[in-house]
Design a protein around this motif. Structure first.
Motif, short mmCIF file in Angstrom:
data_model
loop_
_atom_site.label_atom_id
_atom_site.label_comp_id
_atom_site.label_asym_id
_atom_site.label_seq_id
_atom_site.Cartn_x
_atom_site.Cartn_y
_atom_site.Cartn_z
N HIS A 1 0.85 -1.20 0.00
CA HIS A 1 0.00 0.00 0.00
C HIS A 1 0.88 1.24 0.00
CE1 HIS A 1 0.81 0.39 4.28
NE2 HIS A 1 0.64 -0.90 4.34
N SER A 2 0.29 2.38 0.32
CA SER A 2 1.02 3.64 0.14
C SER A 2 2.28 3.76 1.01
CB SER A 2 0.09 4.82 0.39
OG SER A 2 -0.38 4.73 1.72
N THR B 1 4.35 1.31 1.63
CA THR B 1 5.34 0.30 1.25
C THR B 1 6.43 0.95 0.42
OG1 THR B 1 3.49 -1.25 1.12
CG2 THR B 1 5.63 -2.00 0.27
N ARG B 2 7.59 1.10 1.00
CA ARG B 2 8.70 1.70 0.26
C ARG B 2 9.32 0.70 -0.69
NH1 ARG B 2 8.74 5.76 -0.73
NH2 ARG B 2 8.85 6.69 1.33
N LEU B 3 9.43 -0.56 -0.21
CA LEU B 3 10.22 -1.53 -0.97
C LEU B 3 9.61 -2.93 -0.85
CD1 LEU B 3 13.10 -1.83 -2.41
CD2 LEU B 3 13.98 -2.46 -0.15
N LEU B 4 9.68 -3.65 -1.96
CA LEU B 4 9.30 -5.07 -1.98
C LEU B 4 10.56 -5.84 -2.40
CD1 LEU B 4 7.38 -7.59 -2.27
CD2 LEU B 4 7.00 -6.82 -4.63
N ILE B 5 10.89 -6.88 -1.64
CA ILE B 5 12.06 -7.69 -2.00
C ILE B 5 11.57 -9.00 -2.64
CG2 ILE B 5 14.16 -8.83 -1.18
CD1 ILE B 5 14.32 -6.84 1.09
N ILE B 6 12.03 -9.25 -3.86
CA ILE B 6 11.71 -10.52 -4.51
C ILE B 6 13.01 -11.25 -4.81
CG2 ILE B 6 9.50 -9.73 -5.45
CD1 ILE B 6 10.87 -9.42 -8.19
N ASN B 7 12.91 -12.54 -5.05
CA ASN B 7 14.11 -13.36 -5.23
C ASN B 7 13.80 -14.55 -6.14
OD1 ASN B 7 15.65 -15.80 -3.02
ND2 ASN B 7 16.57 -14.82 -4.77
N SER B 8 14.33 -14.49 -7.35
CA SER B 8 14.16 -15.60 -8.29
C SER B 8 15.45 -15.76 -9.08
CB SER B 8 13.01 -15.31 -9.25
OG SER B 8 12.88 -16.34 -10.22
N PRO B 9 15.90 -17.00 -9.27
CA PRO B 9 15.51 -18.24 -8.61
C PRO B 9 15.64 -18.10 -7.07
CG PRO B 9 16.92 -18.72 -10.49
CD PRO B 9 16.94 -17.24 -10.31
N HIS B 10 14.74 -18.79 -6.41
CA HIS B 10 14.53 -18.51 -4.98
C HIS B 10 15.34 -19.42 -4.05
CE1 HIS B 10 12.02 -18.86 -1.22
NE2 HIS B 10 12.22 -17.56 -1.29
N ASN B 11 16.03 -18.76 -3.14
CA ASN B 11 16.74 -19.43 -2.06
C ASN B 11 15.83 -19.41 -0.84
OD1 ASN B 11 18.56 -20.38 -0.16
ND2 ASN B 11 19.87 -18.56 -0.19
N THR C 1 1.43 -5.11 -12.54
CA THR C 1 0.06 -4.60 -12.36
C THR C 1 -0.17 -4.24 -10.89
OG1 THR C 1 -0.59 -6.14 -14.08
CG2 THR C 1 -2.37 -5.16 -12.81
N LEU C 2 0.35 -5.10 -10.03
CA LEU C 2 0.13 -4.90 -8.59
C LEU C 2 0.78 -3.61 -8.05
CD1 LEU C 2 0.34 -8.07 -6.41
CD2 LEU C 2 0.75 -5.85 -5.42
N VAL C 3 1.96 -3.28 -8.57
CA VAL C 3 2.67 -2.11 -8.03
C VAL C 3 2.44 -0.83 -8.86
CG1 VAL C 3 4.48 -3.45 -6.89
CG2 VAL C 3 4.84 -2.67 -9.25
N LYS C 4 1.77 -0.98 -9.99
CA LYS C 4 1.64 0.12 -10.97
C LYS C 4 1.22 1.46 -10.34
CE LYS C 4 -0.33 0.70 -15.58
NZ LYS C 4 0.87 0.44 -16.41
N SER C 5 0.19 1.43 -9.50
CA SER C 5 -0.32 2.69 -8.98
C SER C 5 0.30 3.05 -7.63
CB SER C 5 -1.84 2.59 -8.83
OG SER C 5 -2.11 1.54 -7.94
N ALA D 1 11.69 -2.77 -14.41
CA ALA D 1 13.08 -2.28 -14.42
C ALA D 1 13.13 -0.82 -13.97
CB ALA D 1 13.69 -2.43 -15.80
N ALA D 2 12.11 -0.05 -14.30
CA ALA D 2 12.08 1.38 -13.99
C ALA D 2 12.00 1.65 -12.48
CB ALA D 2 10.91 2.05 -14.70
N ARG D 3 11.63 0.65 -11.70
CA ARG D 3 11.52 0.85 -10.25
C ARG D 3 12.34 -0.16 -9.46
NH1 ARG D 3 6.03 1.06 -8.14
NH2 ARG D 3 5.12 1.73 -10.11
N SER D 4 13.27 -0.84 -10.12
CA SER D 4 13.98 -1.95 -9.44
C SER D 4 15.48 -1.76 -9.29
CB SER D 4 13.76 -3.25 -10.23
OG SER D 4 12.41 -3.61 -10.24
#
Ligand code: GLN
Length: 399
Positions: free
Chosen positions: A171-172, A174-184, A200-204, A235-238
């Motif tokens: 939500h508003s 949330t500064r950062l989401l950490i993802i990991n693939s391939p996943h440890n 789509t989820l982070v777009k707005s 890529a524009a936000r990562s």
């Protein structure tokens, strides 16, 4: 007159943190001379060419500080690689920074963009450095868990991305989401549709993404790695993080990199320069020369798939239940069906027992959760010589 010396006490910045499980299990493996399938590192040598490249750089007196952001040759090579594989151009001058391994890239990213009170979403099981790094920044960790799918016998069969939970967590604030693939540690690999769904989820939102892709070159069965760099919106936000240690069998060299759009890289570098300043020079020259030959990383999936398949075939002959391993150099197994009293132990105790009594070290997957979630699942690393794996399998076979 005697002077009494005393060390002042002070409040710990990380009161709930002990020694990382990888160090603990490697020490235990060494103490008991167990085969170490715990901490993720190869037991075979790296290519001599890579060592020669480093030696040559040292002998050519390339031993003083490199530029703060890393040497141009290495940044250019990374830029080329990302462009060839994922189709995104990062400007090597302003958007690629060499780090002292993936873990430093993760901490520095978090310190650069998380302010006190900011929320950071992580998906468990998660690499154990994420949460303490968020705490050091004063951020608040929001935990979301992969969905554990079980088979008819109640044994863990797979892990899936918890989209609904993720949507609720972001939500508003949330500064950062950490993802990991391939996943440890699960080996799970994100698909292209997953990246679309995430976009789509982070777009707005104004949520940034830290994408830990240190196992990017270990994806099997002909599948592809889907980097955030292959998805322009993401890529524009990562911050994309990778590691040469994993790819070139040199985990001890501690060299990795962070690629991120100029505005993100600018903030990253402000912290990086006062964190490690820069990364050792000769290693960078050695890696730059080696990176020019793409075959080294292009051949990695085939190289590791042989090991994975050998290890899996051996485990099929045991009472361990195999989980899928579509990526990374980790294989998770469920031990709940072993016909021994120890099958009832929690994961940490089972791993201690396996290391000290059976002579094979593994990592409890519970160590990747904030609240130790017990699924009777442990992680083995198969980045080992065939003989090492064969000896470990013999020991596991008797259980
Ligand atoms: N990433 C490695 C693993 O999961 C460990 C890195 C470390 O020991 N800090 O095994």
């Amino acid at each position: 007159m005697t002077v009494s010396a005393s060390t002042p006490s002070f409040p710990s910045r990380l009161p709930n943190v002990g020694t990382t499980v990888f160090t603990v299990m490697s020490a235990l493996a060494a103490e008991y001379q167990a085969i170490n399938l715990g901490q993720g590192f190869p037991d075979f040598p790296c290519d001599r060419k890579l060592i020669t490249g480093v030696n040559e750089a040292m002998l050519a007196d390339r031993n003083q500080y490199p530029p703060m952001i890393g040497i141009a040759e290495l940044r250019n090579g990374i830029c080329q690689k990302i462009e060839n594989l994922y189709g995104h151009h990062y400007d090597p001058e302003s958007e690629i920074t060499i780090t002292a391994g993936g873990t430093q890239g993760i901490l520095t990213t978090i310190l650069a963009c998380v302010s006190p009170g900011d929320e950071v979403v992580i998906i468990e099981p998660a690499y154990d450095s994420y949460r303490p790094s968020i705490e050091l920044a004063g951020g608040k960790t929001i935990f979301v868990s992969l969905q554990v799918k079980r088979d008819a016998n109640g044994q863990v069969a797979s892990y899936e991305i918890p989209w609904d939970e993720l949507a609720n967590a972001i939500h508003s604030k949330t500064r950062l989401l950490i993802i990991n693939s391939p996943h440890n540690p699960t080996g799970m690999v994100w698909q292209k549709e997953d990246l679309d769904r995430l976009a789509t989820l982070v777009k707005s939102t104004s949520t940034l993404i830290l994408s830990d892709e240190v196992y990017e070159h270990m994806v099997y069965d002909g599948a592809e790695h889907h980097s955030v760099a292959s998805h322009p919106e993401l890529a524009a936000r990562s911050f994309l993080i990778s590691s040469f240690g994993k790819t070139y069998h040199v985990t001890g060299w501690k060299v990795g990199y962070v690629a991120a759009p100029v505005a993100l890289s600018k903030e990253f570098r402000k912290v990086h320069q006062f964190n490690v300043f820069t990364v050792n020079t000769p290693m960078q020259y050695g890696l730059a020369a080696y990176l020019a030959d793409a075959s080294h990383y292009l051949n990695l999936p085939a190289f590791y798939q042989v090991k994975r398949d050998f290890f899996r075939a051996g485990l099929e002959q045991t009472k361990f239940k195999l989980l899928p391993s579509p990526g990374t150099y980790f294989q998770c197994v469920d031990y709940s069906a072993l016909n021994i009293p120890e099958a009832k132990l929690n994961e940490a105790d089972f791993c201690k027992w396996l290391t000290t009594k059976i002579g094979v070290a593994a990592i409890p997957v519970s160590a990747f959760y904030d609240q130790a979630t017990e699924s009777s699942v442990i992680r083995f690393c198969f980045a080992k010589q065939e003989q090492t794996l064969a000896t470990a399998l013999q020991r596991l076979h008797n259980l």
